[in-house]
Design an enzyme around this catalytic site. Structure first.
Site, mmCIF file in Angstrom:
data_model
loop_
_atom_site.group_PDB
_atom_site.id
_atom_site.type_symbol
_atom_site.label_atom_id
_atom_site.label_comp_id
_atom_site.label_asym_id
_atom_site.label_seq_id
_atom_site.Cartn_x
_atom_site.Cartn_y
_atom_site.Cartn_z
ATOM 1 C CB SER A 171 -0.914 -0.004 1.227
ATOM 2 O OG SER A 171 -1.676 1.180 1.297
ATOM 3 N N GLY A 172 1.940 1.238 0.778
ATOM 4 C CA GLY A 172 2.860 2.370 0.785
ATOM 5 C C GLY A 172 3.514 2.568 -0.563
ATOM 6 C CD1 TRP A 174 -1.448 1.097 -6.032
ATOM 7 C CD2 TRP A 174 -2.051 2.845 -4.772
ATOM 8 N NE1 TRP A 174 -2.556 1.673 -6.618
ATOM 9 C CE2 TRP A 174 -2.942 2.753 -5.874
ATOM 10 C CE3 TRP A 174 -2.239 3.867 -3.848
ATOM 11 C CZ2 TRP A 174 -3.999 3.630 -6.058
ATOM 12 C CZ3 TRP A 174 -3.288 4.742 -4.032
ATOM 13 C CH2 TRP A 174 -4.148 4.620 -5.115
ATOM 14 C CG HIS A 175 -0.129 5.944 -1.307
ATOM 15 N ND1 HIS A 175 -0.451 4.769 -0.669
ATOM 16 C CD2 HIS A 175 -1.257 6.691 -1.297
ATOM 17 C CE1 HIS A 175 -1.723 4.810 -0.303
ATOM 18 N NE2 HIS A 175 -2.237 5.960 -0.673
ATOM 19 N N GLY A 176 3.718 5.744 -4.105
ATOM 20 C CA GLY A 176 4.865 6.375 -4.741
ATOM 21 C C GLY A 176 6.164 5.661 -4.405
#
Length: 295
Positions: A171-172, A174-176
């Site tokens: 998830s982390g 996925w944000h960048g």
């Protein structure tokens, strides 16, 4: 049906930033004959209005102070740095949930129902509940397509711990592609872990104070602790790099005579947001039943 399929993948309200709509929910709606619904459209207008308030009034104004504070944390005193982290929490919430409300409300104008993407996450009583209420379409996507295929919670404790860290680290990422996002995901996994290991990760399924006007002292404490942990993790999410985030946290605990910022009007507006969301916390959006506009 080729036309329905391409209409689904290019459906403009949620195309840019979500909610991430599942085919099983949206595709069948393209098969229904379109006819205007006054009730659905008026509800959509209320949701668009609330989304614009969160985005333009809350998020955009928070961003001014957040950028100022995060760009030079050494120049500000501890209360201002704490305020900066809190303002960023409302900035990112106003941005994400505000856009989602605008997208969902716009879809209603055309007779489509998209899934709820945020459900008053800052009223959560633990991190597990927070992640059931924050960016719901993304969280459930990770659950169904990453967490469950890895084995979910069916294995032993080691497998549960492994899968939890994988899901939050992914998830982390996925944000960048920045270590700050990885640390943010790692921290959330760390906060989630005690609940998972003690089987308390599904303690709070219903909305807080569901049958009461106000929360109990215990619930206020739980909400406060969860919000503090969330804000702490948001510091890494917002910082440009790990060094800046560590410097920011270090300056919070230093007693210095730095500058102070007190955006009184913005703080009042945030309390207004909290009040409206509290009274509308049981609904799909905060203005659903709270007000009826004359259109």
């Amino acid at each position: 049906n080729v036309i329905q399929f391409f209409a689904y993948v290019s459906f403009f309200p949620q195309l840019v930033a979500g909610p991430i709509e599942r085919a099983k929910n949206l595709l069948p709606q393209f098969k229904v004959k379109r006819k205007f619904s006054y009730d659905l459209a008026s509800d959509g207008m209320r949701q668009i209005l609330w989304g614009l308030f969160k985005k333009m009034v809350i998020a955009d104004n928070c961003a001014v102070y957040v950028n100022q504070i995060f760009d030079a944390p050494q120049d500000y005193n501890s209360p201002t740095l704490i305020l900066g982290a809190v303002l960023f929490a409302f900035q990112i919430y106003g941005d994400f949930s505000g856009y989602s409300d605008i997208a969902i409300g716009t879809a209603k104008l055309f007779g489509f129902n998209l899934m709820q993407n945020f459900a008053t996450p800052y009223f959560s009583r633990d991190i597990a509940e927070f992640w059931r209420r924050w960016h719901i379409s993304l969280s459930t996507w990770f659950r169904d397509y990453v967490y469950i295929p890895l084995g979910g919670s069916k294995g032993g404790k080691w497998m549960k711990v492994r899968n939890t860290f994988i899901i939050f680290l992914v998830s982390g990422f996925w944000h960048g592609a920045n270590w700050t996002f990885i640390v943010w995901g790692f921290l959330n996994a760390l906060f989630f872990l005690p609940l998972l290991l003690t089987n308390n990760n599904r303690n709070h399924i219903d909305v807080v104070a569901s049958n009461k006007m106000l929360p109990s002292i215990k619930e206020i404490f739980q909400i406060g602790v969860t919000f503090v942990l969330t804000c702490f993790a948001w510091i890494f999410f917002r910082a440009d790099n790990i060094a800046q985030s560590i410097d920011y946290i270090k300056n919070i605990f230093l007693i210095n005579k730095g500058q102070s910022i007190v955006p009184t009007v913005l703080i009042v507006l945030i309390f207004f947001l909290i009040g409206i969301e509290w009274f509308g916390r049981k609904e799909t959006h905060s203005l659903s039943r709270l007000i009826k506009l004359p259109f």
